[in-house]
Design a protein around this motif. Structure first.
Motif, PDB file in Angstrom:
ATOM      1  N   CYS A 116      -2.739  -7.639  -6.220  1.00 66.95           N
ATOM      2  CA  CYS A 116      -1.382  -8.024  -5.844  1.00 66.95           C
ATOM      3  C   CYS A 116      -0.744  -8.855  -6.954  1.00 66.95           C
ATOM      4  CB  CYS A 116      -1.420  -8.818  -4.533  1.00 66.95           C
ATOM      5  SG  CYS A 116       0.200  -9.390  -3.948  1.00 66.95           S
ATOM      6  N   CYS A 173      -0.202 -12.612  -5.377  1.00 66.07           N
ATOM      7  CA  CYS A 173      -1.270 -13.564  -5.066  1.00 66.07           C
ATOM      8  C   CYS A 173      -2.644 -13.196  -5.626  1.00 66.07           C
ATOM      9  CB  CYS A 173      -1.376 -13.744  -3.545  1.00 66.07           C
ATOM     10  SG  CYS A 173      -2.003 -12.305  -2.667  1.00 66.07           S
ATOM     11  N   LYS A 216      -2.730  -3.068  -1.585  1.00 67.15           N
ATOM     12  CA  LYS A 216      -2.702  -2.006  -0.579  1.00 67.15           C
ATOM     13  C   LYS A 216      -1.515  -1.075  -0.795  1.00 67.15           C
ATOM     14  CE  LYS A 216      -6.210  -3.601   1.662  1.00 67.15           C
ATOM     15  NZ  LYS A 216      -7.472  -2.907   1.610  1.00 67.15           N
ATOM     16  N   CYS A 271      -0.496  -6.851  -1.953  1.00 65.79           N
ATOM     17  CA  CYS A 271      -1.501  -6.867  -0.898  1.00 65.79           C
ATOM     18  C   CYS A 271      -0.797  -6.487   0.412  1.00 65.79           C
ATOM     19  CB  CYS A 271      -2.130  -8.258  -0.777  1.00 65.79           C
ATOM     20  SG  CYS A 271      -0.973  -9.553  -0.247  1.00 65.79           S
ATOM     21  N   GLY A 272      -1.536  -6.296   1.474  1.00 63.99           N
ATOM     22  CA  GLY A 272      -0.937  -5.930   2.750  1.00 63.99           C
ATOM     23  C   GLY A 272       0.061  -6.957   3.249  1.00 63.99           C
ATOM     24  N   HIS A 273      -0.271  -8.225   3.145  1.00 57.87           N
ATOM     25  CA  HIS A 273       0.621  -9.300   3.604  1.00 57.87           C
ATOM     26  C   HIS A 273       1.963  -9.262   2.879  1.00 57.87           C
ATOM     27  CE1 HIS A 273       2.105 -13.323   4.547  1.00 57.87           C
ATOM     28  NE2 HIS A 273       2.251 -13.500   3.252  1.00 57.87           N
ATOM     29  N   HIS A 274       1.922  -9.228   1.564  1.00 56.24           N
ATOM     30  CA  HIS A 274       3.167  -9.244   0.789  1.00 56.24           C
ATOM     31  C   HIS A 274       3.930  -7.926   0.897  1.00 56.24           C
ATOM     32  CE1 HIS A 274       1.432 -12.897  -1.231  1.00 56.24           C
ATOM     33  NE2 HIS A 274       2.640 -13.287  -0.837  1.00 56.24           N
ATOM     34  N   ASN A 286       4.128  -6.019   3.570  1.00 57.48           N
ATOM     35  CA  ASN A 286       4.847  -6.057   4.847  1.00 57.48           C
ATOM     36  C   ASN A 286       5.952  -7.111   4.837  1.00 57.48           C
ATOM     37  OD1 ASN A 286       3.584  -3.926   6.192  1.00 57.48           O
ATOM     38  ND2 ASN A 286       1.840  -5.218   6.708  1.00 57.48           N
ATOM     39  N   ARG A 287       5.702  -8.234   4.220  1.00 60.50           N
ATOM     40  CA  ARG A 287       6.701  -9.309   4.172  1.00 60.50           C
ATOM     41  C   ARG A 287       7.952  -8.886   3.396  1.00 60.50           C
ATOM     42  NH1 ARG A 287       5.611 -15.413   1.933  1.00 60.50           N
ATOM     43  NH2 ARG A 287       7.638 -16.241   2.521  1.00 60.50           N
ATOM     44  N   TRP A 303       1.595   0.278   6.834  1.00 60.03           N
ATOM     45  CA  TRP A 303       2.714  -0.457   6.246  1.00 60.03           C
ATOM     46  C   TRP A 303       3.898  -0.500   7.196  1.00 60.03           C
ATOM     47  CZ3 TRP A 303       6.991   1.584   2.777  1.00 60.03           C
ATOM     48  CH2 TRP A 303       7.712   0.518   2.215  1.00 60.03           C
TER      49      TRP A 303
END
Length: 70
Positions: free
Chosen positions: A19, A22, A27, A41-44, A46-47, A67
């Motif tokens: 990512c 971070c 992903k 990454c998955g968190h970022h 989606n955010r 996603w």
């Protein structure tokens, strides 16, 4: 066909990138309409889904990643 409103979305088996926000395992990878690419990454992913779809010409998702922007 790719338009500004709907980037082409591909699924790939496994990503090796990290990512760009971070450093976690990526992903999702975005090929930007302006050139270059970014990984999230998955968190970022989606955010920042609204921004990603706005600037992407192509999006690559890791197989199995759900996603929120899809």
């Amino acid at each position: 066909m790719t338009t500004l409103l709907s980037p082409e979305i591909d699924t790939i088996g496994e990503m090796t990138e990290r990512c760009d926000r971070c450093g976690a395992a990526a992903k999702l990878e975005v090929v930007l309409t302006s050139g270059g690419d970014l990984a999230f990454c998955g968190h970022h992913a989606n955010r920042h889904r609204a921004d990603i779809t706005r600037v992407a010409s192509r999006i690559r998702l890791e197989d199995g990643f759900d996603w929120a922007g899809r």
